[in-house]
Design a protein around this motif. Structure first.
Motif, PDB file in Angstrom:
ATOM      1  N   SER A 155      41.428  12.888   3.880  1.00  0.00           N
ATOM      2  CA  SER A 155      41.314  13.725   2.692  1.00  0.00           C
ATOM      3  C   SER A 155      42.751  14.006   2.275  1.00  0.00           C
ATOM      4  N   ILE A 156      43.158  13.458   1.144  1.00  0.00           N
ATOM      5  CA  ILE A 156      44.571  13.445   0.787  1.00  0.00           C
ATOM      6  C   ILE A 156      45.108  14.834   0.469  1.00  0.00           C
ATOM      7  N   ALA A 172      47.667  -3.592   7.108  1.00  0.00           N
ATOM      8  CA  ALA A 172      47.659  -3.948   8.530  1.00  0.00           C
ATOM      9  C   ALA A 172      46.245  -4.284   9.014  1.00  0.00           C
ATOM     10  N   GLY A 173      45.307  -4.313   8.071  1.00  0.00           N
ATOM     11  CA  GLY A 173      43.934  -4.690   8.425  1.00  0.00           C
ATOM     12  C   GLY A 173      43.064  -3.550   8.904  1.00  0.00           C
ATOM     13  N   LYS A 174      43.506  -2.316   8.669  1.00  0.00           N
ATOM     14  CA  LYS A 174      42.742  -1.152   9.108  1.00  0.00           C
ATOM     15  C   LYS A 174      41.898  -0.623   7.947  1.00  0.00           C
ATOM     16  N   PRO A 175      40.580  -0.543   8.108  1.00  0.00           N
ATOM     17  CA  PRO A 175      39.757   0.011   7.030  1.00  0.00           C
ATOM     18  C   PRO A 175      40.019   1.499   6.845  1.00  0.00           C
ATOM     19  N   VAL A 176      39.916   1.965   5.609  1.00  0.00           N
ATOM     20  CA  VAL A 176      40.157   3.360   5.270  1.00  0.00           C
ATOM     21  C   VAL A 176      38.998   3.881   4.431  1.00  0.00           C
ATOM     22  N   VAL A 177      38.563   5.089   4.729  1.00  0.00           N
ATOM     23  CA  VAL A 177      37.558   5.774   3.908  1.00  0.00           C
ATOM     24  C   VAL A 177      38.145   7.118   3.484  1.00  0.00           C
ATOM     25  N   GLN A 178      38.145   7.380   2.171  1.00  0.00           N
ATOM     26  CA  GLN A 178      38.620   8.655   1.658  1.00  0.00           C
ATOM     27  C   GLN A 178      37.468   9.655   1.566  1.00  0.00           C
ATOM     28  N   MET A 179      37.791  10.931   1.789  1.00  0.00           N
ATOM     29  CA  MET A 179      36.772  11.982   1.751  1.00  0.00           C
ATOM     30  C   MET A 179      37.247  13.160   0.907  1.00  0.00           C
ATOM     31  N   ASP A 180      36.330  13.772   0.199  1.00  0.00           N
ATOM     32  CA  ASP A 180      36.564  15.013  -0.548  1.00  0.00           C
ATOM     33  C   ASP A 180      37.701  14.870  -1.544  1.00  0.00           C
ATOM     34  N   LYS A 181      38.943  15.073  -1.116  1.00  0.00           N
ATOM     35  CA  LYS A 181      40.093  14.907  -2.019  1.00  0.00           C
ATOM     36  C   LYS A 181      40.538  13.452  -1.949  1.00  0.00           C
ATOM     37  N   VAL A 182      40.421  12.760  -3.063  1.00  0.00           N
ATOM     38  CA  VAL A 182      40.653  11.313  -3.075  1.00  0.00           C
ATOM     39  C   VAL A 182      41.557  10.944  -4.249  1.00  0.00           C
ATOM     40  N   LYS A 187      42.089   1.573  -3.465  1.00  0.00           N
ATOM     41  CA  LYS A 187      40.790   0.913  -3.546  1.00  0.00           C
ATOM     42  C   LYS A 187      40.110   0.978  -2.180  1.00  0.00           C
ATOM     43  N   THR A 188      39.505   2.126  -1.914  1.00  0.00           N
ATOM     44  CA  THR A 188      38.783   2.321  -0.662  1.00  0.00           C
ATOM     45  C   THR A 188      37.439   2.968  -0.966  1.00  0.00           C
ATOM     46  N   PRO A 189      36.482   2.854  -0.060  1.00  0.00           N
ATOM     47  CA  PRO A 189      35.236   3.610  -0.214  1.00  0.00           C
ATOM     48  C   PRO A 189      35.547   5.111  -0.211  1.00  0.00           C
ATOM     49  N   GLN A 190      34.698   5.881  -0.895  1.00  0.00           N
ATOM     50  CA  GLN A 190      34.901   7.328  -0.980  1.00  0.00           C
ATOM     51  C   GLN A 190      33.602   8.065  -0.653  1.00  0.00           C
ATOM     52  N   VAL A 191      33.747   9.205   0.012  1.00  0.00           N
ATOM     53  CA  VAL A 191      32.625  10.127   0.200  1.00  0.00           C
ATOM     54  C   VAL A 191      33.068  11.454  -0.400  1.00  0.00           C
ATOM     55  N   GLY A 332      31.603  14.558   6.743  1.00  0.00           N
ATOM     56  CA  GLY A 332      32.171  13.956   7.948  1.00  0.00           C
ATOM     57  C   GLY A 332      31.283  12.892   8.541  1.00  0.00           C
ATOM     58  N   VAL A 333      29.991  13.164   8.580  1.00  0.00           N
ATOM     59  CA  VAL A 333      29.030  12.201   9.131  1.00  0.00           C
ATOM     60  C   VAL A 333      28.982  10.938   8.287  1.00  0.00           C
ATOM     61  N   ARG A 334      28.832  11.105   6.980  1.00  0.00           N
ATOM     62  CA  ARG A 334      28.663   9.946   6.093  1.00  0.00           C
ATOM     63  C   ARG A 334      29.929   9.094   6.041  1.00  0.00           C
ATOM     64  N   ALA A 335      31.086   9.740   5.971  1.00  0.00           N
ATOM     65  CA  ALA A 335      32.347   8.999   5.894  1.00  0.00           C
ATOM     66  C   ALA A 335      32.598   8.233   7.190  1.00  0.00           C
ATOM     67  N   THR A 336      32.332   8.876   8.322  1.00  0.00           N
ATOM     68  CA  THR A 336      32.553   8.213   9.603  1.00  0.00           C
ATOM     69  C   THR A 336      31.604   7.052   9.796  1.00  0.00           C
ATOM     70  N   GLN A 337      30.350   7.229   9.415  1.00  0.00           N
ATOM     71  CA  GLN A 337      29.393   6.129   9.554  1.00  0.00           C
ATOM     72  C   GLN A 337      29.789   4.945   8.685  1.00  0.00           C
ATOM     73  N   MET A 338      30.322   5.232   7.502  1.00  0.00           N
ATOM     74  CA  MET A 338      30.782   4.158   6.622  1.00  0.00           C
ATOM     75  C   MET A 338      31.937   3.398   7.268  1.00  0.00           C
ATOM     76  N   LEU A 339      32.862   4.143   7.899  1.00  0.00           N
ATOM     77  CA  LEU A 339      33.997   3.504   8.568  1.00  0.00           C
ATOM     78  C   LEU A 339      33.532   2.682   9.766  1.00  0.00           C
ATOM     79  N   LEU A 340      32.595   3.232  10.539  1.00  0.00           N
ATOM     80  CA  LEU A 340      32.077   2.512  11.705  1.00  0.00           C
ATOM     81  C   LEU A 340      31.341   1.245  11.288  1.00  0.00           C
ATOM     82  N   ASP A 341      30.597   1.319  10.204  1.00  0.00           N
ATOM     83  CA  ASP A 341      29.901   0.127   9.697  1.00  0.00           C
ATOM     84  C   ASP A 341      30.906  -0.948   9.314  1.00  0.00           C
ATOM     85  N   SER A 342      32.001  -0.521   8.696  1.00  0.00           N
ATOM     86  CA  SER A 342      33.039  -1.474   8.322  1.00  0.00           C
ATOM     87  C   SER A 342      33.660  -2.116   9.561  1.00  0.00           C
ATOM     88  N   LEU A 343      33.911  -1.310  10.592  1.00  0.00           N
ATOM     89  CA  LEU A 343      34.483  -1.823  11.840  1.00  0.00           C
ATOM     90  C   LEU A 343      33.526  -2.766  12.553  1.00  0.00           C
TER      91      LEU A 343
END
Length: 383
Positions: A155-156, A172-182, A187-191, A332-343
């Motif tokens: 959350s920026i 570096a190949g690391k997926p990123v998900v932004q939350m709340d303040k974005v 160009k990343t998924p957002q919750v 927190g749940v939705r953003a983390t699940q999105m990141l885990l799905d990406s991983l």
């Protein structure tokens, strides 16, 4: 030799078949310090992969098997070799989480939801805070990158616009998900939450309770969710046929109680005082409330007040503060699940947006305006 027996369901092609097996008796001698997952699997007569999934309570593994494996792991004090697993799978099983503040009701809820979700999939969460300062955020993200996290939740800060430091982690190949303040520059998924509608509903509620001169203490113009709350405020006024007063909109920088107090004093001691306040956060609203109480201004009745975030402090203030619940835990749940799905290899669009609806939490501070009550009582008396 007498042993104990457990019933498990072993998967065989397209069905689950019953399977019975013994495990070692209590008299069996074994060096606990050298127990491996292979030893546990061999003792129970199952494969190592089945034992591994059972330790993680995988849904494909029967509950009896999960119980048997966990009991034996506990008996022998088995601890997975995380370093070996990380080396083999080229993962650290750590994900980073950067928020503006850790000691903050909303963000602490996000952290709780993230940790609970990550732990269910065998991941740990490394948490850091930016203090809403760009340089601190850069340092936190850089530390996450060099610690080898598999991905990042963020959350920026209020000062972040382009987010080049976050882009480095993505390169570096690391997926990123932004939350709340974005920021839309990344160009990343957002919750996110529906800040526009939350603000609209809050201001509409004040209007319905008889308040017409509504001030707004907003956040920084470069912050997307602050803008959405401001636009929701304006739209609610417009739909009610109320012309907004430019002087009633104040820009918070620190987003704290002191700013709420200072702006409330400035407006209420000025020539055209408002009769209600809608604030960017509960903390700012509590500053307004402190000034109103010092001046012995009746809340509600003379002045109405709405916050945003649903802090615990809002619930125990006097009078209790009406606010907007952002559902931090769910974010927190939705953003983390999105990141885990990406991983896990799922294809998630870089412009995917998950929007969570807010809801009003109506308490004392936004009750009916006293003047309107008196008018209505007079009308009733005349009839």
């Amino acid at each position: 030799m007498h042993g104990e027996f457990f019933l498990i369901l072993r998967k065989s092609s397209n069905y689950f078949a019953p399977y019975r097996f013994p495990h070692l008796t209590r008299t069996t001698m074994i060096d606990k310090s050298k127990v491996t997952l292979k030893d546990i699997a061999k003792e129970l007569g199952i494969s190592v992969s089945t034992a591994s999934r059972a330790l993680k309570a995988h849904p494909d593994i029967a509950k009896e098997t999960v119980r048997a494996v966990k009991e034996l792991a506990e008996k022998y004090q088995y601890v997975p070799n995380s370093l070996a697993i990380s080396f083999r799978k080229k993962k650290t099983f750590n994900i980073g989480l950067v928020v503006p503040e850790i000691v903050h009701h909303f963000f602490s809820n996000i952290i709780s939801g993230a940790i609970a979700t990550a732990n269910q999939s065998g991941y740990n969460v490394m948490v850091s805070q930016s203090n809403d300062v760009l340089q601190d955020e850069k340092a936190a993200v850089n530390a996450m990158l060099h610690s080898g996290v598999d991905g990042l939740l963020i959350s920026i800060s209020n000062e972040t616009v382009l987010g080049e430091h976050i882009q480095e982690l993505m390169h570096a190949g690391k997926p990123v998900v932004q939350m709340d303040k974005v920021t839309d520059h990344l160009k990343t998924p957002q919750v996110i939450v529906d800040d526009f509608d939350g603000a609209y509903q809050a201001v509409q509620h004040l209007i319905q309770n008889g308040y017409r001169k509504i001030a707004h203490f907003r956040g920084r113009p470069i912050v997307k969710n602050a803008n959405q709350r401001y636009f929701g405020y304006l739209q609610a006024l417009k739909d009610a046929g109320i012309t907004p007063e430019k002087d009633w909109v104040k820009h918070c920088v620190q987003i704290n109680e002191a700013e709420g107090y200072r702006f409330a004093k400035e407006l209420l001691e000025g020539p055209n005082p408002p009769d209600a306040f809608f604030c960017i956060t509960d903390l700012v609203a509590l500053g307004v409330l402190r000034y109103l109480k010092e001046q012995k201004i009746e809340v509600p009745g003379e002045v109405g007040l709405m916050g945003f975030s649903n802090w615990k402090l809002a619930e125990i203030s006097s009078p209790a503060l009406s606010t907007v619940d952002q559902h931090g835990y769910e974010i927190g749940v939705r953003a983390t699940q999105m990141l885990l799905d990406s991983l896990a290899g799922a294809s998630i669009s870089s412009d995917a947006i998950t929007e969570i609806k807010t809801n009003l939490v109506i308490r004392e501070s936004s009750g009916r305006k006293k003047v309107q009550q008196q008018t209505q009582e007079a009308l009733v008396g005349n009839n």
